[in-house]
Design a protein around this motif. Structure first.
Motif, mmCIF file in Angstrom:
data_model
loop_
_atom_site.group_PDB
_atom_site.id
_atom_site.type_symbol
_atom_site.label_atom_id
_atom_site.label_comp_id
_atom_site.label_asym_id
_atom_site.label_seq_id
_atom_site.Cartn_x
_atom_site.Cartn_y
_atom_site.Cartn_z
ATOM 1 N N SER A 62 0.795 -1.179 0.146
ATOM 2 C CA SER A 62 0.067 0.208 -0.088
ATOM 3 C C SER A 62 1.333 1.464 -0.115
ATOM 4 O O SER A 62 0.437 2.401 -0.007
ATOM 5 C CB SER A 62 -1.190 -0.396 0.878
ATOM 6 N N SER A 63 1.777 1.360 0.765
ATOM 7 C CA SER A 63 2.645 1.977 0.481
ATOM 8 C C SER A 63 4.462 1.381 0.569
ATOM 9 O O SER A 63 4.505 0.375 1.123
ATOM 10 C CB SER A 63 3.210 3.413 1.618
ATOM 11 N N GLN A 67 8.434 3.108 1.055
ATOM 12 C CA GLN A 67 9.821 3.777 1.831
ATOM 13 C C GLN A 67 10.968 3.761 1.388
ATOM 14 O O GLN A 67 11.149 2.886 1.480
ATOM 15 C CB GLN A 67 9.478 4.731 3.569
ATOM 16 N N TYR A 115 15.165 4.576 2.782
ATOM 17 C CA TYR A 115 15.432 5.228 3.576
ATOM 18 C C TYR A 115 17.243 5.170 3.143
ATOM 19 O O TYR A 115 17.672 4.543 2.220
ATOM 20 C CB TYR A 115 15.514 4.099 5.149
ATOM 21 N N PRO A 148 18.571 4.638 10.255
ATOM 22 C CA PRO A 148 17.827 4.970 8.846
ATOM 23 C C PRO A 148 17.292 5.883 8.561
ATOM 24 O O PRO A 148 16.465 6.648 9.995
ATOM 25 C CB PRO A 148 16.919 3.635 8.715
ATOM 26 N N LEU A 200 14.944 8.791 6.498
ATOM 27 C CA LEU A 200 13.706 8.720 5.722
ATOM 28 C C LEU A 200 14.246 9.625 4.805
ATOM 29 O O LEU A 200 13.775 10.600 5.445
ATOM 30 C CB LEU A 200 11.615 8.896 6.145
ATOM 31 N N THR A 203 8.127 8.723 0.969
ATOM 32 C CA THR A 203 7.263 7.909 1.383
ATOM 33 C C THR A 203 6.342 7.607 -0.653
ATOM 34 O O THR A 203 5.818 8.873 -0.605
ATOM 35 C CB THR A 203 6.503 8.135 2.173
ATOM 36 N N VAL A 224 3.007 6.083 -2.763
ATOM 37 C CA VAL A 224 1.795 5.847 -1.887
ATOM 38 C C VAL A 224 0.482 4.923 -3.782
ATOM 39 O O VAL A 224 0.445 4.065 -3.163
ATOM 40 C CB VAL A 224 0.667 6.667 -0.878
ATOM 41 N N LEU A 256 17.712 1.916 1.564
ATOM 42 C CA LEU A 256 16.613 0.649 1.867
ATOM 43 C C LEU A 256 15.518 0.655 1.974
ATOM 44 O O LEU A 256 14.870 1.846 1.889
ATOM 45 C CB LEU A 256 16.844 0.590 3.284
ATOM 46 N N ALA A 299 4.671 -1.056 3.019
ATOM 47 C CA ALA A 299 3.724 -1.985 4.530
ATOM 48 C C ALA A 299 3.345 -2.901 4.304
ATOM 49 O O ALA A 299 3.001 -3.283 3.047
ATOM 50 C CB ALA A 299 2.909 -0.555 4.518
ATOM 51 N N PHE A 351 6.635 -2.172 9.262
ATOM 52 C CA PHE A 351 6.906 -1.671 7.493
ATOM 53 C C PHE A 351 7.803 -3.343 7.633
ATOM 54 O O PHE A 351 8.954 -3.267 8.606
ATOM 55 C CB PHE A 351 7.853 -0.378 7.603
ATOM 56 N N PHE A 394 11.910 -4.334 5.078
ATOM 57 C CA PHE A 394 12.815 -3.592 5.218
ATOM 58 C C PHE A 394 13.130 -4.686 4.487
ATOM 59 O O PHE A 394 13.238 -6.283 4.135
ATOM 60 C CB PHE A 394 13.614 -3.063 6.504
ATOM 61 N N GLY A 395 13.883 -3.959 3.150
ATOM 62 C CA GLY A 395 14.865 -5.068 2.024
ATOM 63 C C GLY A 395 16.371 -4.858 2.821
ATOM 64 O O GLY A 395 16.564 -3.909 3.267
#
Lengths: 109, 115
Positions: free
Chosen positions: A30-31, A33, A35, A43, A45, A48, A50, A88, A92, A97, A99-100
């Motif tokens: 849905s969203s 981000q 970092y 990290p 930000l 973001t 969406v 990174l 969501a 969240f 993270f990769g």
């Protein structure tokens, strides 16, 4: 199994070059981000996104969210040594969240 | 505005010992997260609090890890007993609320080495 994959894992370039890093998933978010993390710090930000297909610009950084909201890219124009860090992406997922693994960028003067 | 405070910055312990980390989020932030970041990997969520209630602790190894957020402000994360594979940076983050567009503010982390 990683929910988010990032590529490349490592990238070393000269100052002034352009680069693109990628964040991919088989899941819809849905969203999403982005970092940047510097050594010894948490990290921070950057952006973001969406809406599918959304493009956001932050000075020399351009972020794009894929139409299907499964992938994203970060393009840096005329990279500078200050851009060095771990990039990174985080999607969501449920109530938090995910993270990769990150792309570690080194910009050499 | 003061950021997220974490202590200690570094900790070295031997396996099977206990260790505790402390986090003070940004004032007024209802949501608090503990992440584990192993070298070369992205942060992995251990536990998420909303005020003093647990929202998600599905990835917390509950046989050795515990966390609390008494009074909905400060939080502590404990490992007892520690294993070699617990060596990592433990990041605390906070946000005003939970939401898909919420900005997470991270502390500088605690780097744990288990020998």
């Amino acid at each position: 199994t990683q929910l988010l994959e990032q590529s490349p894992q490592f990238l070393s370039i000269q100052e002034g070059e352009n680069l693109t890093v990628y964040c991919n998933s088989s899941s819809v978010f849905s969203s999403l981000q982005w970092y940047r993390q510097e050594p010894g710090e948490g990290p921070v930000l950057l952006v973001t996104v969406v809406t599918g297909g959304e493009v956001k610009k932050l000075k020399r950084l351009t972020f794009q969210f894929g139409d299907a909201r499964k992938d994203s890219s970060l393009h840096i124009t005329a990279a500078q040594p200050g851009d060095t860090g771990l990039y990174l992406c985080a999607g969501a997922h449920g109530q938090n969240f995910v993270f990769g693994p990150g792309t570690r960028l080194s910009v050499l003067p | 505005e003061a950021g997220v405070a974490q202590s200690p910055r570094y900790k070295i312990i031997e396996k099977r010992q206990s260790v505790a980390f402390w986090c003070n989020p940004i004032s007024g932030h209802a949501t608090l997260y503990w992440y584990q970041q192993i070298l070369g990997q992205g942060p992995k969520l251990l536990i998420q609090f909303q005020n003093n209630g647990v929202v998600d602790d599905s990835q917390l190894p509950k046989d050795r890890f515990s966390a609390e957020r008494l009074k909905g402000v400060d939080s502590t994360l404990k490992i007892q007993p520690a294993k070699l594979e617990d060596s990592a940076v433990y990041l605390c983050a906070s946000s005003i609320e939970w939401g898909q567009n919420e900005k997470l503010f991270f502390g500088s982390g605690t780097q744990l080495s288990v020998l």
